[in-house]
Design a protein around this motif. Sequence first.
Motif, PDB file in Angstrom:
ATOM      1  N   VAL A   1      45.194  77.395   4.940  1.00 29.79           N
ATOM      2  CA  VAL A   1      45.675  77.828   4.451  1.00 29.79           C
ATOM      3  C   VAL A   1      44.914  78.381   2.784  1.00 29.79           C
ATOM      4  CG1 VAL A   1      46.336  80.440   3.670  1.00 29.79           C
ATOM      5  CG2 VAL A   1      46.683  78.805   5.801  1.00 29.79           C
ATOM      6  N   GLN A   2      44.157  78.238   2.941  1.00 28.47           N
ATOM      7  CA  GLN A   2      43.462  78.645   1.579  1.00 28.47           C
ATOM      8  C   GLN A   2      44.176  79.907   0.291  1.00 28.47           C
ATOM      9  OE1 GLN A   2      38.573  77.367   0.971  1.00 28.47           O
ATOM     10  NE2 GLN A   2      39.349  76.706  -0.123  1.00 28.47           N
ATOM     11  N   ALA A   3      45.296  79.217   0.047  1.00 33.01           N
ATOM     12  CA  ALA A   3      46.117  80.339  -0.520  1.00 33.01           C
ATOM     13  C   ALA A   3      44.629  80.832  -2.284  1.00 33.01           C
ATOM     14  CB  ALA A   3      47.468  79.514  -1.119  1.00 33.01           C
ATOM     15  N   LEU A   4      44.535  79.969  -2.951  1.00 32.30           N
ATOM     16  CA  LEU A   4      43.963  79.777  -4.394  1.00 32.30           C
ATOM     17  C   LEU A   4      42.467  79.321  -3.497  1.00 32.30           C
ATOM     18  CD1 LEU A   4      46.568  78.912  -6.826  1.00 32.30           C
ATOM     19  CD2 LEU A   4      46.156  81.879  -5.597  1.00 32.30           C
TER      20      LEU A   4
ATOM     21  N   THR B   1      51.855  85.114  -5.220  1.00 40.41           N
ATOM     22  CA  THR B   1      53.196  84.127  -5.580  1.00 40.41           C
ATOM     23  C   THR B   1      52.755  83.084  -4.965  1.00 40.41           C
ATOM     24  OG1 THR B   1      54.351  86.141  -3.908  1.00 40.41           O
ATOM     25  CG2 THR B   1      55.220  83.568  -4.804  1.00 40.41           C
ATOM     26  N   THR B   2      51.502  81.989  -5.086  1.00 37.78           N
ATOM     27  CA  THR B   2      51.701  81.175  -5.201  1.00 37.78           C
ATOM     28  C   THR B   2      51.331  80.628  -6.442  1.00 37.78           C
ATOM     29  OG1 THR B   2      50.347  80.912  -2.815  1.00 37.78           O
ATOM     30  CG2 THR B   2      49.981  79.405  -4.228  1.00 37.78           C
TER      31      THR B   2
ATOM     32  N   GLU C   1      55.145  74.724  -7.703  1.00 39.34           N
ATOM     33  CA  GLU C   1      54.458  74.621  -7.425  1.00 39.34           C
ATOM     34  C   GLU C   1      53.541  74.045  -7.218  1.00 39.34           C
ATOM     35  OE1 GLU C   1      53.461  74.527  -3.357  1.00 39.34           O
ATOM     36  OE2 GLU C   1      54.060  76.625  -3.263  1.00 39.34           O
ATOM     37  N   THR C   2      52.550  72.824  -6.865  1.00 37.56           N
ATOM     38  CA  THR C   2      51.442  72.050  -7.017  1.00 37.56           C
ATOM     39  C   THR C   2      50.995  72.782  -6.512  1.00 37.56           C
ATOM     40  OG1 THR C   2      51.652  71.476  -4.758  1.00 37.56           O
ATOM     41  CG2 THR C   2      52.736  69.800  -6.056  1.00 37.56           C
ATOM     42  N   TYR C   3      49.216  72.355  -7.432  1.00 32.94           N
ATOM     43  CA  TYR C   3      47.765  72.780  -6.957  1.00 32.94           C
ATOM     44  C   TYR C   3      46.549  70.948  -6.545  1.00 32.94           C
ATOM     45  CZ  TYR C   3      47.841  71.611 -12.276  1.00 32.94           C
ATOM     46  OH  TYR C   3      47.936  71.154 -12.792  1.00 32.94           O
TER      47      TYR C   3
ATOM     48  N   GLY D   1      39.402  77.266 -12.802  1.00 30.30           N
ATOM     49  CA  GLY D   1      39.239  76.932 -11.600  1.00 30.30           C
ATOM     50  C   GLY D   1      40.716  76.358 -10.732  1.00 30.30           C
ATOM     51  N   VAL D   2      41.623  76.719 -10.441  1.00 34.05           N
ATOM     52  CA  VAL D   2      42.453  76.151  -9.925  1.00 34.05           C
ATOM     53  C   VAL D   2      42.508  76.524  -8.140  1.00 34.05           C
ATOM     54  CG1 VAL D   2      45.078  76.488  -9.564  1.00 34.05           C
ATOM     55  CG2 VAL D   2      43.953  77.075 -12.006  1.00 34.05           C
TER      56      VAL D   2
END
Length: 335
Positions: free
Chosen positions: A23-26, A50-51, A60-62, A6-7
């Motif tokens: 922007v919802q990248a993931l 890439t994210t 990168e943080t999440y 669930g990242v």
Amino acid sequence: MITGTGVVKTYKQRGKVLGAREVQALRGVDFAIPKGGAASFIGESGCGKTTLGRIIAGLETYDGGEVAIDGVSMTELKPKQRQPHFRKIQMIHQDPYSALNPTRTIHQTLYAPLSLRAKQTGRPASWIEGRATEVLSLVGLDPATVLSRYPHQLSGGMRQRVVIARALTVDPEMLVADEAVSMIDVSLRLGILALLKDLRERLGVSVLFITHDVATARYIGDDGELYVIYRGQVVERGPVDTIIADPVHPYTQSLLSAIPVLHGLEQPGEHPVMPLESLNESQSDEGCLFARRCPFRAERCTTERPLLRITEAAPQEHACFYPERRSVIARPMEV
Ligand SMILES: Nc1ncnc2c1ncn2[C@@H]1O[C@H](COP(=O)(O)OP(=O)(O)OP(=O)(O)O)[C@@H](O)[C@H]1O
Ligand SMILES: [Mg+2]
């Protein structure tokens, strides 16, 4: 083994015209990449590849969900505590030109991480030179000629090999190759792909390949898993050959129909099934993210988000309510 559950990743962007926006990248991505295994992320520009790769490499943080390396959750650890875990995962970037310091010889480039590694593992300084020679040989370069050179004295393909050699200095368990061949001369690409495949076989490192080209994904890991990503959501996931033979999600079908038959590594296709418009982040997030572009959409698709699951229609996971509606992939859609 690295796993994600669930990242979620949201970027705040500041634009002069539109002001601040998110922007919802993931949007809640699950993944599992086993030791020695292969996986590929594919999807068009801006979908979040890439994210996700950078999160997997610890760069990168999440904002939500969980990432675990060999069963240890990274989420609760402090950045310093995470470091030894993320050392196992090394990222190979797209651009070998900017990845190497132009003022340093290859010897100097390899010496720094190797001397740190020697300290960490209690090895004598005499080990460093031998190991530098070893990693260069592993990537198919002749140490005698390469060590004293500067990056500009090498070809793009050789530089990318040096970048891979540098990643190997820390004994990684996984390489994340983000479009690692896209900036390299076409004639040298297969060599780099073959090298990554070879390292998998010889060293047992797993390889995560990030690409927008299915042919590349297949080359690197025909025994691996393919993740098809659309606007931050995995819409199809399964063995690469299963998906290529019988893609379920209409988006996957459109990607596959864009593969040139003979020269998959060389040029993008001419006739995608669906028009590939540029991503418009302001478009509705309700329902299926792909609905607006989907030739098979039904009422339900515009109000409810399909989640990744296996149905009777196909053995691979897919996020589509109507997998049985899929049709021949090579037929261009009328627009
Ligand atoms: N540092 C950042 N700050 C703000 N937004 C970002 C940042 N990095 C990525 N994004 C946004 O997140 C989304 C996903 O970007 P990402 O780079 O992961 O896509 P990608 O699939 O790798 O695309 P490409 O194929 O072009 O490399 C995009 O909408 C992008 O604009
Ligand atoms: Mg990218």
